[in-house]
Scaffold this motif. Structure first.
Motif, PDB file in Angstrom:
ATOM      1  N   LEU A  83       0.836  -1.204   0.000  1.00  0.00           N
ATOM      2  CA  LEU A  83       0.000   0.000   0.000  1.00  0.00           C
ATOM      3  C   LEU A  83       0.869   1.252   0.000  1.00  0.00           C
ATOM      4  CD1 LEU A  83      -2.653   1.502   0.331  1.00  0.00           C
ATOM      5  CD2 LEU A  83      -2.654   0.880   2.752  1.00  0.00           C
ATOM      6  N   SER A  84       0.570   2.181  -0.884  1.00  0.00           N
ATOM      7  CA  SER A  84       1.290   3.461  -0.884  1.00  0.00           C
ATOM      8  C   SER A  84       0.317   4.559  -1.299  1.00  0.00           C
ATOM      9  CB  SER A  84       2.465   3.430  -1.872  1.00  0.00           C
ATOM     10  OG  SER A  84       1.977   3.429  -3.193  1.00  0.00           O
ATOM     11  N   SER A  85       0.670   5.806  -0.980  1.00  0.00           N
ATOM     12  CA  SER A  85      -0.168   6.937  -1.391  1.00  0.00           C
ATOM     13  C   SER A  85      -0.273   6.981  -2.919  1.00  0.00           C
ATOM     14  CB  SER A  85       0.423   8.250  -0.883  1.00  0.00           C
ATOM     15  OG  SER A  85       0.457   8.260   0.517  1.00  0.00           O
ATOM     16  N   SER A  86       0.813   6.647  -3.610  1.00  0.00           N
ATOM     17  CA  SER A  86       0.805   6.689  -5.085  1.00  0.00           C
ATOM     18  C   SER A  86      -0.197   5.687  -5.640  1.00  0.00           C
ATOM     19  CB  SER A  86       2.189   6.358  -5.647  1.00  0.00           C
ATOM     20  OG  SER A  86       3.125   7.209  -5.089  1.00  0.00           O
ATOM     21  N   ILE A  87      -0.216   4.485  -5.068  1.00  0.00           N
ATOM     22  CA  ILE A  87      -1.157   3.458  -5.552  1.00  0.00           C
ATOM     23  C   ILE A  87      -2.595   3.892  -5.275  1.00  0.00           C
ATOM     24  CG2 ILE A  87      -1.984   1.114  -4.988  1.00  0.00           C
ATOM     25  CD1 ILE A  87       0.740   0.135  -5.497  1.00  0.00           C
ATOM     26  N   VAL A  88      -2.812   4.473  -4.101  1.00  0.00           N
ATOM     27  CA  VAL A  88      -4.157   4.955  -3.759  1.00  0.00           C
ATOM     28  C   VAL A  88      -4.612   6.005  -4.779  1.00  0.00           C
ATOM     29  CG1 VAL A  88      -5.412   6.357  -2.066  1.00  0.00           C
ATOM     30  CG2 VAL A  88      -4.056   4.400  -1.295  1.00  0.00           C
ATOM     31  N   LYS A  89      -3.716   6.954  -5.104  1.00  0.00           N
ATOM     32  CA  LYS A  89      -4.082   8.016  -6.056  1.00  0.00           C
ATOM     33  C   LYS A  89      -4.362   7.440  -7.442  1.00  0.00           C
ATOM     34  CE  LYS A  89      -0.541  10.484  -4.629  1.00  0.00           C
ATOM     35  NZ  LYS A  89       0.499  11.504  -4.459  1.00  0.00           N
ATOM     36  N   GLU A  90      -3.564   6.465  -7.832  1.00  0.00           N
ATOM     37  CA  GLU A  90      -3.747   5.829  -9.147  1.00  0.00           C
ATOM     38  C   GLU A  90      -5.118   5.138  -9.209  1.00  0.00           C
ATOM     39  OE1 GLU A  90      -1.585   5.870 -11.622  1.00  0.00           O
ATOM     40  OE2 GLU A  90      -2.287   4.268 -12.950  1.00  0.00           O
ATOM     41  N   ILE A  91      -5.452   4.386  -8.169  1.00  0.00           N
ATOM     42  CA  ILE A  91      -6.748   3.687  -8.154  1.00  0.00           C
ATOM     43  C   ILE A  91      -7.890   4.702  -8.172  1.00  0.00           C
ATOM     44  CG2 ILE A  91      -8.265   2.174  -6.778  1.00  0.00           C
ATOM     45  CD1 ILE A  91      -5.690   0.805  -5.739  1.00  0.00           C
ATOM     46  N   ALA A  92      -7.744   5.763  -7.353  1.00  0.00           N
ATOM     47  CA  ALA A  92      -8.810   6.779  -7.279  1.00  0.00           C
ATOM     48  C   ALA A  92      -8.970   7.487  -8.631  1.00  0.00           C
ATOM     49  CB  ALA A  92      -8.494   7.782  -6.175  1.00  0.00           C
ATOM     50  N   ARG A  93      -7.855   7.781  -9.289  1.00  0.00           N
ATOM     51  CA  ARG A  93      -7.922   8.453 -10.606  1.00  0.00           C
ATOM     52  C   ARG A  93      -8.641   7.595 -11.636  1.00  0.00           C
ATOM     53  NH1 ARG A  93      -2.352  10.480  -9.732  1.00  0.00           N
ATOM     54  NH2 ARG A  93      -2.628  12.680  -9.274  1.00  0.00           N
ATOM     55  N   LEU A  94      -8.477   6.275 -11.494  1.00  0.00           N
ATOM     56  CA  LEU A  94      -9.093   5.356 -12.454  1.00  0.00           C
ATOM     57  C   LEU A  94     -10.511   4.964 -12.038  1.00  0.00           C
ATOM     58  CD1 LEU A  94      -5.925   3.161 -13.134  1.00  0.00           C
ATOM     59  CD2 LEU A  94      -6.917   4.889 -14.647  1.00  0.00           C
ATOM     60  N   GLY A  95     -10.997   5.586 -10.973  1.00  0.00           N
ATOM     61  CA  GLY A  95     -12.376   5.348 -10.541  1.00  0.00           C
ATOM     62  C   GLY A  95     -12.555   4.090  -9.716  1.00  0.00           C
ATOM     63  N   GLY A  96     -11.449   3.515  -9.235  1.00  0.00           N
ATOM     64  CA  GLY A  96     -11.547   2.288  -8.427  1.00  0.00           C
ATOM     65  C   GLY A  96     -11.931   2.579  -6.980  1.00  0.00           C
ATOM     66  N   ASP A  97     -12.184   1.509  -6.240  1.00  0.00           N
ATOM     67  CA  ASP A  97     -12.625   1.618  -4.843  1.00  0.00           C
ATOM     68  C   ASP A  97     -11.414   1.653  -3.917  1.00  0.00           C
ATOM     69  OD1 ASP A  97     -13.912   1.466  -2.422  1.00  0.00           O
ATOM     70  OD2 ASP A  97     -14.398  -0.675  -2.599  1.00  0.00           O
ATOM     71  N   VAL A  98     -11.214   2.784  -3.253  1.00  0.00           N
ATOM     72  CA  VAL A  98     -10.079   2.896  -2.333  1.00  0.00           C
ATOM     73  C   VAL A  98     -10.511   2.709  -0.871  1.00  0.00           C
ATOM     74  CG1 VAL A  98      -8.673   4.356  -3.855  1.00  0.00           C
ATOM     75  CG2 VAL A  98     -10.246   5.434  -2.220  1.00  0.00           C
ATOM     76  N   SER A  99     -11.783   2.363  -0.665  1.00  0.00           N
ATOM     77  CA  SER A  99     -12.279   2.313   0.719  1.00  0.00           C
ATOM     78  C   SER A  99     -11.527   1.321   1.627  1.00  0.00           C
ATOM     79  CB  SER A  99     -13.786   2.066   0.758  1.00  0.00           C
ATOM     80  OG  SER A  99     -14.086   0.820   0.192  1.00  0.00           O
ATOM     81  N   PRO A 100     -10.973   0.209   1.081  1.00  0.00           N
ATOM     82  CA  PRO A 100     -10.217  -0.663   2.004  1.00  0.00           C
ATOM     83  C   PRO A 100      -8.828  -0.115   2.338  1.00  0.00           C
ATOM     84  CG  PRO A 100     -10.925  -1.861   0.016  1.00  0.00           C
ATOM     85  CD  PRO A 100     -11.095  -0.402  -0.249  1.00  0.00           C
ATOM     86  N   LEU A 101      -8.421   0.949   1.664  1.00  0.00           N
ATOM     87  CA  LEU A 101      -7.024   1.395   1.765  1.00  0.00           C
ATOM     88  C   LEU A 101      -6.821   2.676   2.560  1.00  0.00           C
ATOM     89  CD1 LEU A 101      -6.105   0.856  -2.029  1.00  0.00           C
ATOM     90  CD2 LEU A 101      -5.969  -0.791  -0.159  1.00  0.00           C
ATOM     91  N   VAL A 102      -7.873   3.487   2.658  1.00  0.00           N
ATOM     92  CA  VAL A 102      -7.764   4.796   3.321  1.00  0.00           C
ATOM     93  C   VAL A 102      -8.987   5.034   4.207  1.00  0.00           C
ATOM     94  CG1 VAL A 102      -6.376   5.889   1.476  1.00  0.00           C
ATOM     95  CG2 VAL A 102      -8.870   5.992   1.365  1.00  0.00           C
ATOM     96  N   PRO A 103      -8.873   5.939   5.209  1.00  0.00           N
ATOM     97  CA  PRO A 103     -10.064   6.296   5.996  1.00  0.00           C
ATOM     98  C   PRO A 103     -11.111   6.979   5.108  1.00  0.00           C
ATOM     99  CG  PRO A 103      -8.052   7.158   6.993  1.00  0.00           C
ATOM    100  CD  PRO A 103      -7.669   6.638   5.649  1.00  0.00           C
TER     101      PRO A 103
END
Ligand code: PNS
Length: 177
Positions: A128-148
């Motif tokens: 898990l990294s902030s970069s991966i979270v941003k990439e998933i969010a940019r692509l419209g994916g679900d980041v709910s398991p990764l961030v508050p």
């Protein structure tokens, strides 16, 4: 403030569940944990330093001995000014090691009295990294398991061009200065 203070520095763009795992364990280990957002990172951040501090304060509200702030310039100078003798770094996969080892040695050279201590990430946060979270969010994916939730909501606001002016939302916690 008495006792042992540690600084946990980072870009936190944005804070993830992996960071919060380190913060929770750091708060249990040290009397005071100062979470410090680097303002002069060479990266091109999505959130401003003030936004990253606000999000962290929301997320760290449950821990009374955690303080969130930002710093400019050298990390060791900041730690010294705060009276902290320990720097905490989270270590994930082997790929983190070389960079972190280099930084730890540089900081040791600059300030031999300040110790860098590494905390191994929990297994579920290994990649898990902030970069991966941003990439998933940019692509419209679900980041709910990764961030508050507050971070998830703010990522949506940031990445939606029609809501560029939106500010970080409050989750109703008391925010410590
Ligand atoms: O989350 P990051 O991106 O790994 O955090 C980087 C940070 C802010 C911890 C790092 O860039 C940093 O320590 N910046 C301060 C500058 C400094 O002290 N440099 C000299 C030591 S190498």
């Amino acid at each position: 403030m008495s006792g042992i203070s540690a600084v946990y520095p980072g870009s936190f763009d944005p804070v993830t569940n992996g960071h919060l795992d380190i913060i929770e364990r750091g708060a249990r280990t040290f009397d005071t944990l100062i979470v410090a957002v680097g303002r002069n990172s060479g990266k091109n951040p999505l959130f401003t330093p003030d936004e990253r501090v606000t999000l962290l304060r929301e997320c760290c509200a449950p821990w009374p001995n955690v303080r969130v702030t930002s710093f400019e310039g050298m990390l060791v100078s900041f730690a010294r000014a705060e009276g902290a003798g320990v720097l905490i770094k989270g270590l994930r996969a082997i790929s983190d090691f070389e960079y972190e080892f280099q930084m730890a040695l540089a900081n040791k050279q600059l300030a031999p009295d300040i110790e860098t201590m590494f905390m191994m990430t929990s297994a579920e946060h290994l990649y898990l990294s902030s970069s991966i979270v941003k990439e998933i969010a940019r692509l419209g994916g679900d980041v709910s398991p990764l961030v508050p939730f507050v971070v998830e909501e703010n990522l949506k606001m940031k990445l939606d061009p029609s809501r560029q002016e939106a500010r970080p939302v409050s989750m109703g916690f008391d925010i410590k200065e």
